[in-house]
Design a protein around this motif. Structure first.
Motif, PDB file in Angstrom:
ATOM      1  N   LYS A 126       0.840  -1.219   0.000  1.00 49.46           N
ATOM      2  CA  LYS A 126       0.000   0.000   0.000  1.00 49.46           C
ATOM      3  C   LYS A 126       0.863   1.253   0.000  1.00 49.46           C
ATOM      4  N   ALA A 127       1.959   1.241   0.743  1.00 50.13           N
ATOM      5  CA  ALA A 127       2.864   2.392   0.778  1.00 50.13           C
ATOM      6  C   ALA A 127       3.526   2.612  -0.574  1.00 50.13           C
ATOM      7  N   ALA A 128       3.951   1.544  -1.231  1.00 54.83           N
ATOM      8  CA  ALA A 128       4.590   1.659  -2.544  1.00 54.83           C
ATOM      9  C   ALA A 128       3.609   2.232  -3.576  1.00 54.83           C
ATOM     10  N   VAL A 129       2.373   1.769  -3.537  1.00 50.51           N
ATOM     11  CA  VAL A 129       1.361   2.268  -4.481  1.00 50.51           C
ATOM     12  C   VAL A 129       1.035   3.731  -4.190  1.00 50.51           C
ATOM     13  N   ALA A 130       0.921   4.088  -2.921  1.00 48.62           N
ATOM     14  CA  ALA A 130       0.641   5.484  -2.553  1.00 48.62           C
ATOM     15  C   ALA A 130       1.766   6.410  -3.021  1.00 48.62           C
ATOM     16  N   LEU A 131       3.021   5.991  -2.837  1.00 46.58           N
ATOM     17  CA  LEU A 131       4.157   6.791  -3.317  1.00 46.58           C
ATOM     18  C   LEU A 131       4.119   6.949  -4.833  1.00 46.58           C
ATOM     19  N   TYR A 132       3.780   5.879  -5.533  1.00 43.12           N
ATOM     20  CA  TYR A 132       3.697   5.940  -6.993  1.00 43.12           C
ATOM     21  C   TYR A 132       2.668   6.981  -7.423  1.00 43.12           C
ATOM     22  N   PHE A 133       1.457   6.916  -6.868  1.00 44.54           N
ATOM     23  CA  PHE A 133       0.406   7.844  -7.292  1.00 44.54           C
ATOM     24  C   PHE A 133       0.700   9.275  -6.861  1.00 44.54           C
ATOM     25  N   TRP A 134       1.302   9.445  -5.700  1.00 40.81           N
ATOM     26  CA  TRP A 134       1.669  10.799  -5.275  1.00 40.81           C
ATOM     27  C   TRP A 134       2.690  11.375  -6.250  1.00 40.81           C
ATOM     28  N   ASN A 135       3.698  10.591  -6.590  1.00 44.48           N
ATOM     29  CA  ASN A 135       4.715  11.019  -7.544  1.00 44.48           C
ATOM     30  C   ASN A 135       4.089  11.306  -8.909  1.00 44.48           C
ATOM     31  N   TYR A 136       3.213  10.424  -9.366  1.00 44.46           N
ATOM     32  CA  TYR A 136       2.537  10.586 -10.660  1.00 44.46           C
ATOM     33  C   TYR A 136       1.732  11.881 -10.706  1.00 44.46           C
ATOM     34  N   ASN A 137       0.992  12.163  -9.646  1.00 49.13           N
ATOM     35  CA  ASN A 137       0.112  13.337  -9.633  1.00 49.13           C
ATOM     36  C   ASN A 137       0.838  14.653  -9.377  1.00 49.13           C
ATOM     37  N   PHE A 138       1.860  14.660  -8.528  1.00 45.83           N
ATOM     38  CA  PHE A 138       2.453  15.903  -8.062  1.00 45.83           C
ATOM     39  C   PHE A 138       3.863  16.202  -8.564  1.00 45.83           C
ATOM     40  N   CYS A 139       4.603  15.175  -9.004  1.00 46.55           N
ATOM     41  CA  CYS A 139       6.019  15.397  -9.325  1.00 46.55           C
ATOM     42  C   CYS A 139       6.362  15.299 -10.810  1.00 46.55           C
ATOM     43  N   ILE A 140       5.649  14.512 -11.555  1.00 47.13           N
ATOM     44  CA  ILE A 140       6.011  14.252 -12.952  1.00 47.13           C
ATOM     45  C   ILE A 140       5.266  15.184 -13.892  1.00 47.13           C
ATOM     46  N   ILE A 141       6.031  15.875 -14.742  1.00 40.13           N
ATOM     47  CA  ILE A 141       5.420  16.704 -15.785  1.00 40.13           C
ATOM     48  C   ILE A 141       5.037  15.777 -16.930  1.00 40.13           C
ATOM     49  N   HIS A 142       3.766  15.797 -17.293  1.00 36.74           N
ATOM     50  CA  HIS A 142       3.256  14.928 -18.348  1.00 36.74           C
ATOM     51  C   HIS A 142       3.247  15.685 -19.667  1.00 36.74           C
TER      52      HIS A 142
END
Length: 167
Positions: A126-142
């Motif tokens: 659950k922690a790994a998935v939460a980190l992935y989505f947080w990074n996807y939404n807030f850190c990566i320029i799409h």
């Protein structure tokens, strides 16, 4: 932006948890599209009311790749079914979710098949998935939106760094 996710078995209880959480995070008019898996309908009716909701079912062509070989079946068509309200057929689609699931599987080693990177504890997964989505939404320029999804949605005004979450 990925507004909600849930890690758990694909059953009615977890479906209600996920759809309830999704509803709390979405404002305004909404159209929901899912595959035709049974527990979605009562959960969406409960949390989204009479909003537009449709299911899409893929139809697969029979295919025999030969003895000892495997090939995934080819999609030969799809069927859209209205479940609630009057959905816009041009927007009934599960492609974005399917693509996001592929991206998740490719970026988190815990989801690779035949991998040693499995999670022994559900909490770690659950922690790994939460980190992935947080990074996807807030850190990566799409590239398609030229910013982060959170910035495009108006949730934040800046690009975040992963170290800010850890701190």
């Amino acid at each position: 932006m990925i507004p909600a996710f849930h890690v758990g078995k694909r059953d009615s209880v977890n479906t209600h948890h996920f759809i309830g959480d999704l509803r709390r995070r979405i404002e305004g008019s909404t159209q929901v599209s899912t595959d035709a898996w049974g527990p979605y309908s009562p959960a969406i009716a409960r949390y989204f009311g009479n909003r537009a909701y449709a299911t899409i079912t893929k139809i697969y062509a029979a295919q025999n790749p030969g003895a000892g070989r495997y090939a995934p079946p080819r999609v030969s068509g799809s069927q859209i079914t209205e479940v609630l309200g009057i959905p816009d057929y041009s927007k009934v689609c599960t492609t974005c979710v399917e693509r996001q699931n592929l991206t998740l599987r490719m970026r988190i080693a815990r989801f690779h098949r035949l991998s040693l990177a499995f999670s022994k504890k559900l909490t770690n997964l659950k922690a790994a998935v939460a980190l992935y989505f947080w990074n996807y939404n807030f850190c990566i320029i799409h590239g398609s939106i030229r910013t982060t999804p959170a910035m495009a949605a108006g949730v934040t005004g800046r690009i975040w760094e992963l170290r800010e979450l850890v701190a």
